[in-house]
Design a protein around this motif. Sequence first.
Motif, PDB file in Angstrom:
ATOM      1  N   GLY A   7      -1.162   0.951   1.842  1.00  8.83           N
ATOM      2  CA  GLY A   7       0.313   0.425   2.151  1.00  8.83           C
ATOM      3  C   GLY A   7       0.837   1.625   2.976  1.00  8.83           C
ATOM      4  O   GLY A   7       1.390   2.658   2.482  1.00  8.83           O
ATOM      5  N   LEU A   8       0.861   1.352   4.369  1.00  3.21           N
ATOM      6  CA  LEU A   8       1.385   2.243   5.113  1.00  3.21           C
ATOM      7  C   LEU A   8       2.914   1.990   5.647  1.00  3.21           C
ATOM      8  O   LEU A   8       3.149   1.798   6.661  1.00  3.21           O
ATOM      9  N   GLY A   9       3.807   1.696   4.637  1.00  5.01           N
ATOM     10  CA  GLY A   9       5.238   1.597   5.098  1.00  5.01           C
ATOM     11  C   GLY A   9       5.853   3.038   4.900  1.00  5.01           C
ATOM     12  O   GLY A   9       5.032   4.122   5.415  1.00  5.01           O
ATOM     13  N   ILE A  10       7.219   2.935   4.603  1.00  2.00           N
ATOM     14  CA  ILE A  10       7.911   4.220   4.929  1.00  2.00           C
ATOM     15  C   ILE A  10       7.304   5.273   3.858  1.00  2.00           C
ATOM     16  O   ILE A  10       7.169   6.302   4.066  1.00  2.00           O
ATOM     17  N   ILE A  11       7.030   4.567   2.572  1.00  2.00           N
ATOM     18  CA  ILE A  11       6.605   5.612   1.382  1.00  2.00           C
ATOM     19  C   ILE A  11       5.113   5.942   1.841  1.00  2.00           C
ATOM     20  O   ILE A  11       5.053   7.148   1.654  1.00  2.00           O
ATOM     21  N   GLY A  12       4.472   5.167   2.007  1.00  2.00           N
ATOM     22  CA  GLY A  12       3.012   5.534   1.935  1.00  2.00           C
ATOM     23  C   GLY A  12       2.655   6.190   3.468  1.00  2.00           C
ATOM     24  O   GLY A  12       2.070   7.308   3.516  1.00  2.00           O
ATOM     25  N   GLY A  13       3.507   5.866   4.286  1.00  5.33           N
ATOM     26  CA  GLY A  13       3.288   6.336   5.613  1.00  5.33           C
ATOM     27  C   GLY A  13       3.889   8.156   5.575  1.00  5.33           C
ATOM     28  O   GLY A  13       3.230   9.035   6.099  1.00  5.33           O
ATOM     29  N   SER A  14       4.888   8.155   4.719  1.00  2.00           N
ATOM     30  CA  SER A  14       5.446   9.468   4.549  1.00  2.00           C
ATOM     31  C   SER A  14       4.475  10.468   4.003  1.00  2.00           C
ATOM     32  O   SER A  14       4.259  11.417   4.039  1.00  2.00           O
ATOM     33  N   PHE A  15       3.862   9.671   2.694  1.00  2.00           N
ATOM     34  CA  PHE A  15       2.820  10.628   1.990  1.00  2.00           C
ATOM     35  C   PHE A  15       1.825  10.945   2.789  1.00  2.00           C
ATOM     36  O   PHE A  15       1.113  12.036   2.915  1.00  2.00           O
ATOM     37  N   CYS A  16       1.174  10.080   3.799  1.00  2.00           N
ATOM     38  CA  CYS A  16       0.166  10.383   4.847  1.00  2.00           C
ATOM     39  C   CYS A  16       0.503  11.626   5.820  1.00  2.00           C
ATOM     40  O   CYS A  16      -0.297  12.680   5.632  1.00  2.00           O
ATOM     41  N   LYS A  17       1.669  11.372   6.366  1.00  2.00           N
ATOM     42  CA  LYS A  17       2.051  12.465   7.148  1.00  2.00           C
ATOM     43  C   LYS A  17       2.138  13.932   6.572  1.00  2.00           C
ATOM     44  O   LYS A  17       1.926  14.862   6.869  1.00  2.00           O
TER      45      LYS A  17
END
Lengths: 276, 276
Positions: A7-17
């Motif tokens: 799940g690459l929304g704001i939360i998942g995307g921020s984890f990745c980054k």
Amino acid sequence: MNIAVVGLGIIGGSFCKAIKKYTDHRVIGINRTKSTAEKALKEGAIDEIGTHESLENADLIILSMYPQAVVDYVSRYGEYIKKGAVVTDVSGIKRAICPQMTELSEKFGFVFAGSHPMAGKETNGFDVSDADLYKNASYIIVPCNAGDSVVNMLSDFAKSIGFGTVKITTPEEHDRMIAFTSQLPHVLACSYVLSPCCPNHKGFSAGSYRDVSRVANINSTLWSELFLENKDPLISELDILIENITKIKDAIKAEDTDALKALLEKGREVKQALGE
Amino acid sequence: MNIAVVGLGIIGGSFCKAIKKYTDHRVIGINRTKSTAEKALKEGAIDEIGTHESLENADLIILSMYPQAVVDYVSRYGEYIKKGAVVTDVSGIKRAICPQMTELSEKFGFVFAGSHPMAGKETNGFDVSDADLYKNASYIIVPCNAGDSVVNMLSDFAKSIGFGTVKITTPEEHDRMIAFTSQLPHVLACSYVLSPCCPNHKGFSAGSYRDVSRVANINSTLWSELFLENKDPLISELDILIENITKIKDAIKAEDTDALKALLEKGREVKQALGE
């Protein structure tokens, strides 16, 4: 380690980054919408685009999805998860997740601990995700069937990507506190902007308006789910709030300066005792 | 011109500092507590420390005091005001000020227009005043018996010290809008922090808690006065708010997902239409 973020929304995307910015871990990004995963790969937020089959390569799986979707996803793809892998979520509710996820962890042989990163923005999606969204924020861990070593690993991981504090709690305490700290302000923001005055606020408003109304630009699907799955604690908080607003209203109506000042003083004292 | 600022709290102090920073006007600071005026002089926020007798040298007088104190001060010292001088206040209410101030302006031969700078902080006093408090904020003018030339002068003055927009309105519209944009969030903040959960919020909270609770550290004397002098519009806003919170609560209680989503969507639409 290999970390799968689903799940690459704001939360998942921020984890990745954040993982890519602050650690050497390898990030597998799994997302329903392909174009978002491709964007994440292009921007260097993930090392590879995965599918449910990639779960078998992950030591840590972060399920950054709506609460019910977390349970559905693991029910469906749990067999792909490596034995002994650590699985966590990011949901804003925990009583509705933890028992089912604990059951699934026993069935599929992984370890589950719930997580709740206390950060967000008033807008959503991968485009607004940010490597520093979690800087100095609180990371809540709800251990469920995870032992100390897993809790410590998650705690160290959270701090390594910028979180300032880690709070370990039960599903019950989590849901009671979140009803107050997060859900109540969202109910309030939506209720507040429904005043007939709101569309004309410009020129008459400043920080107070901005602060209370900020989160009214709400994701109604997500928050309806969160509110309904945390029904009792939230209704209890709403009753307390309505009662306190009504007390102040009654003092104003009665033009009772002493009672009004005493009520405002009580608020000031709570805030001041917290050093805020 | 010579500008007298009476009352060197956060609002008055910020006027002094902004005038000194952005214009060539001469500032006379008048304050009940001598040490604060001395501090302001030492810091270069004012050019001289004045008394009520200094009012006769002022072309513009900014009364940065509590609403009732504005009326009391001018009733007492109005004879010192130069004929034709422009007098304004900074009060958060206008119906309770304007008729009396208009009467006093006729008695003493000055021109009165009400002002309300839409800026502040959650703390008070000269020490937190700031030359850039008003940067891009809205400056509300309630003309009362002032003609266009005075309104234009005040408008140009406001822009010269950093205000971003000027709104010209009536006492009635001002008070109705301020009940919503400013007073309601203050009632809310105090009501919100009275939840038994509040003292334990740390580790469970983020931006939403911070935003709603920010102004709970309230000046209860000032705000009691503001609330009571704006009783009817504020009670009307409180009733609307309680009704809207109750609608959301009822939908949660009934587990009516469609009704709940529809209510949240209404909030989102208002906010989105405003482009916020």
